[in-house]
Write an enzyme that holds these catalytic residues in place. Structure first.
Site, PDB file in Angstrom:
ATOM      1  N   ARG A  86       0.835  -0.948  -0.304  1.00 30.84           N
ATOM      2  CA  ARG A  86       0.396  -0.034  -0.031  1.00 30.84           C
ATOM      3  C   ARG A  86       0.694   0.944   0.390  1.00 30.84           C
ATOM      4  NH1 ARG A  86      -3.414  -0.259   5.210  1.00 30.84           N
ATOM      5  NH2 ARG A  86      -4.866  -1.755   3.757  1.00 30.84           N
ATOM      6  N   ARG A 140      -1.303   6.875   9.757  1.00 32.53           N
ATOM      7  CA  ARG A 140      -1.479   6.271   8.398  1.00 32.53           C
ATOM      8  C   ARG A 140      -2.061   7.465   6.940  1.00 32.53           C
ATOM      9  NH1 ARG A 140      -3.690   0.943   8.870  1.00 32.53           N
ATOM     10  NH2 ARG A 140      -3.288   0.008  10.270  1.00 32.53           N
ATOM     11  N   LYS A 148      -3.168   1.690  14.877  1.00 30.45           N
ATOM     12  CA  LYS A 148      -3.557   2.701  13.797  1.00 30.45           C
ATOM     13  C   LYS A 148      -4.186   3.929  14.527  1.00 30.45           C
ATOM     14  CE  LYS A 148      -5.869  -0.662  10.935  1.00 30.45           C
ATOM     15  NZ  LYS A 148      -7.343  -1.207  10.387  1.00 30.45           N
ATOM     16  N   LYS A 175      -5.724   7.429  11.868  1.00 30.16           N
ATOM     17  CA  LYS A 175      -6.099   8.016  10.796  1.00 30.16           C
ATOM     18  C   LYS A 175      -6.482   9.408  10.954  1.00 30.16           C
ATOM     19  CE  LYS A 175      -7.584   3.303   8.852  1.00 30.16           C
ATOM     20  NZ  LYS A 175      -8.725   2.755   8.718  1.00 30.16           N
ATOM     21  N   CYS A 225     -15.879  -2.895  -0.099  1.00 30.46           N
ATOM     22  CA  CYS A 225     -14.277  -2.972   0.843  1.00 30.46           C
ATOM     23  C   CYS A 225     -13.862  -4.163  -0.737  1.00 30.46           C
ATOM     24  CB  CYS A 225     -13.880  -3.391   1.779  1.00 30.46           C
ATOM     25  SG  CYS A 225     -14.311  -5.598   2.148  1.00 30.46           S
ATOM     26  N   CYS A 278      -8.742 -10.856   0.689  1.00 26.47           N
ATOM     27  CA  CYS A 278      -7.886 -10.199   2.780  1.00 26.47           C
ATOM     28  C   CYS A 278      -8.246 -11.285   2.981  1.00 26.47           C
ATOM     29  CB  CYS A 278      -9.932  -9.264   2.926  1.00 26.47           C
ATOM     30  SG  CYS A 278      -9.484  -8.819   4.166  1.00 26.47           S
ATOM     31  N   CYS A 312     -16.642  -8.115   6.039  1.00 23.01           N
ATOM     32  CA  CYS A 312     -15.986  -7.982   7.699  1.00 23.01           C
ATOM     33  C   CYS A 312     -16.611  -7.124   8.450  1.00 23.01           C
ATOM     34  CB  CYS A 312     -15.235  -8.769   8.029  1.00 23.01           C
ATOM     35  SG  CYS A 312     -13.801  -7.398   8.217  1.00 23.01           S
ATOM     36  N   CYS A 327     -13.791  -1.614   5.857  1.00 24.40           N
ATOM     37  CA  CYS A 327     -12.790  -0.810   5.223  1.00 24.40           C
ATOM     38  C   CYS A 327     -13.636  -0.106   4.010  1.00 24.40           C
ATOM     39  CB  CYS A 327     -12.226  -2.177   4.433  1.00 24.40           C
ATOM     40  SG  CYS A 327     -11.159  -2.650   5.229  1.00 24.40           S
TER      41      CYS A 327
END
Ligand code: SRM
Ligand code: SF4
Length: 572
Positions: A84, A154, A216, A218, A436, A442, A481, A485
């Site tokens: 990414r 990120r 994480k 953002k 996503c 994934c 899930c 995302c």
């Protein structure tokens, strides 16, 4: 010993999560990645390195479609990595585009470029021998993948449509500055991937801390009235406030986030809260100290409750704000007025105030590949060969051909049409739907998302037609899930994968992304979802108020309760 010890309150409460151990022992994210790279026996990474490569922007994956077949042949899964890129504000030059286009074609298992919901691109399916050359080639063209994954800040998002040219340029520059300010300071990336020499220093991470963040993090810079980057999905948002077209500062919003875990009511999607306004000169200090407060107060025992949204709910917004003010040394001013009116991309041409033209191309699921009858990837490469402006990836997985002079408009449009990049048959519904990645790459996917979305949209289009609403749309999002995302937890209708072919259906988000939807159907198959939508769209067609969107309607009609404060009423 870290310069910034982990909040003793958490250490006292329980054992730190294993991720804390591995970060501590990682020698500032180096681990033994270099040794693993030379190990030809396995295509994967071992032990801690499996997690550590994430801080360098990569995830180890394998194709789940062929997992069982390989196991039957007693073969290890076909390990590869997904990379990414770091791309603050999503801007990429045509030259860079042509280079990544070639790399995807020649060196990746799937041959595609995948535009993501966070304004960057991913390569899927890079085998071990190609990993280091990939980083070196990216470096040569001015791209890196530092901190696009892992417990760090990120890729920093920025409203993508450059219509308000000068303001956008200023906001974009702040997105870049914030991204750089919050990057890890370790030289691990340069040493491991770019063969730069190890310099003997007492390396420190003054902002992120030597054990990095609890989870994480953002960040966005957003220009109202567009909320294209979905502020409520992010830990930290800088909402641009302009006077006479000039940026004067930001309203700061904190604590958004969408993920949850089924069956664990301590997890929930949450809207961001307003901290206050800050003049421009304090921007980097505020960014830094929102991060340091989360670094010091975030839960390092239970990763499921480690994000900023939970820290704020635990210690209280006022305490969170006070701690930041003390560290920055100035108080927040009252929030300045701002309104969001939309968040979808404006597909097609718009003219900026500087007279340049910008063409937003709808890329279904962000998957840039040559499909039968639609050679999208070739088309974008052809455009890149002649385009004099830049490309902008949007947080809705689309791509803007930006900065086109009037005299080149016709040529770009013709290339786009020739290659299926402009398709007038795309409905509003399709253009406002998103999914996503999910299967096959994934590892966390419970149900299909990207591969399912196109046919689901066709069926929803059918329902809208049936009820004479063919020109209408519902913000429809699918995630494989509950990590969310595809940002289904800010959709008017969101499907969240539970098992192959089974989803939860959430209803009641709004058009501007300011409301979290509520569970309507639990663990159901497509037939039940479509039957429910058929009935509700039918009612919406007959009972809606003027301009009332589907999400507002289902709440007014009492179909679902409004989620006001996620912590208390999302699971109620
Ligand atoms: Fe995500 C993990 C893909 C945006 C919440 N996400 C993953 C991984 C890496 C799976 C994994 O951990 O092994 C997925 C890789 C799939 C693949 O094969 O590519 C993945 N996430 C994506 C992307 C590519 C979805 C897309 O279709 O575009 C997006 C890449 C963004 C980027 O460029 O950085 C992506 N992920 C998001 C968003 C939306 C956003 O940020 O606007 C969210 C919800 C917002 C939020 O963070 O609350 C999101 N992803 C997660 C989570 C849950 C985090 C949490 O708070 O618990 C995970 C799992 C985790 O971190 O443990 C996850
Ligand atoms: Fe994978 Fe789940 Fe994220 Fe979809 S929402 S990409 S299935 S982690």
């Amino acid at each position: 010993m870290s310069q910034y010890p982990i909040n003793p309150a958490f250490v006292a409460q329980g054992k730190l999560s294993d991720n804390e151990r591995l970060k501590t022992e990682s020698d500032h994210l180096r681990g033994t990645i270099t040794t693993d790279l030379q190990d030809e026996i396995t295509g994967g990474f071992n032990g801690d390195n499996f997690m550590l490569i994430r801080f360098h922007g990569m995830y180890q994956q394998d194709d789940r479609d062929i997992r069982a077949e390989r196991a039957a042949q007693k073969l290890e899964p076909l390990h590869n990595v997904m990379l990414r890129a770091r791309m603050p504000g999503g801007i990429i030059t045509p030259t860079q585009w042509l280079a990544i286009d070639r790399f995807a074609a020649e060196k990746t298992m799937y041959g595609s470029i995948r535009l993501t919901t966070r304004q960057t691109f991913q390569f899927h399916g890079v085998l071990k021998p190609n990993i280091k050359p990939m980083h070196q080639f990216l470096h040569e063209i001015g791209i890196d993948s530092i901190a696009t994954a892992g417990d760090v800040n990120r890729n920093v998002l920025c409203t993508s449509n450059p219509v308000q040219s000068e303001l956008h340029q200023q906001a974009y520059q702040w997105a870049v500055k914030i991204s750089e300010h919050l990057l890890p300071k370790t030289r691990a990336y340069a040493e491991i991937w770019l063969d730069e020499e190890k310099v003997e220093t007492t390396e420190q991470e003054p902002i992120l801390g030597d054990t990095y963040l609890p989870r994480k993090f953002k960040t966005t810079v957003v220009i109202p009235p567009d909320n294209d980057i979905d502020v409520h999905a992010n830990d930290l948002n800088f909402v641009a406030i302009a006077e006479n077209g000039q940026l004067v500062g930001f309203n700061v919003l904190v604590g958004g986030g969408l993920a949850m875990t089924f069956g664990d009511t301590s997890t929930y999607p949450r809207r961001a809260d307003e901290l206050g306004f800050i003049p421009l000169e304090h921007t980097l200090k505020v960014a830094e100290h929102v991060v340091t407060v989360q670094r010091d107060y975030g839960d390092r025992v239970n990763r499921k409750n480690a994000k900023t949204k939970y820290t704020i709910d635990r210690i209280g917004l006022d305490n969170f704000r006070r701690e930041i003010e003390q560290r920055v040394g100035v108080p927040f001013e009252p929030v300045r007025p701002y309104t969001f009116t939309n968040r979808g991309d404006r597909i097609g041409w718009v003219e900026g105030i500087d007279g340049k033209h910008h063409l937003t191309l709808f890329i279904e699921n962000g998957r840039v590949l040559d499909f039968p009858g639609k050679p999208l990837k070739t088309g974008l490469a052809e455009i890149a060969k002649v385009h004099q402006g830049d490309f902008r990836m949007t947080a809705n997985q689309n791509l803007i051909v930006a900065g086109v002079p009037t005299e080149q408009k016709a040529q770009i449009e013709q290339l786009a049409r020739q290659h299926g990049l402009i398709d007038d048959s795309h409905s509003e519904q399709r253009k406002n739907s998103m999914a996503c990645v999910a299967f096959p790459t994934c590892p966390l996917a419970m149900a299909e998302a990207e591969r399912y979305l196109p046919e689901l949209v066709t069926k929803v289009e059918g329902l809208l037609q049936k009820h004479q609403l063919a020109d209408e749309h519902i913000v429809l999002r699918v995630t494989g899930c509950p990590n969310g995302c595809g940002r289904a937890m800010l959709a008017e209708a969101g499907l969240v994968g539970r098992a192959p072919g089974k989803y939860n259906l959430y209803l009641g988000g709004d058009r501007i992304g300011s409301r979290v939807p509520k569970l309507y159907l639990d663990n159901v198959a497509e037939a039940e979802i479509l039957a429910a939508l058929d009935q509700l769209i039918g009612r919406w067609a007959k009972e809606r108020l003027a301009d009332e969107c589907f999400g507002d309607f289902v709440i007014r009609a009492g179909v679902v309760a409004e989620v006001k404060v996620s912590k208390t009423d999302f699971h109620a």
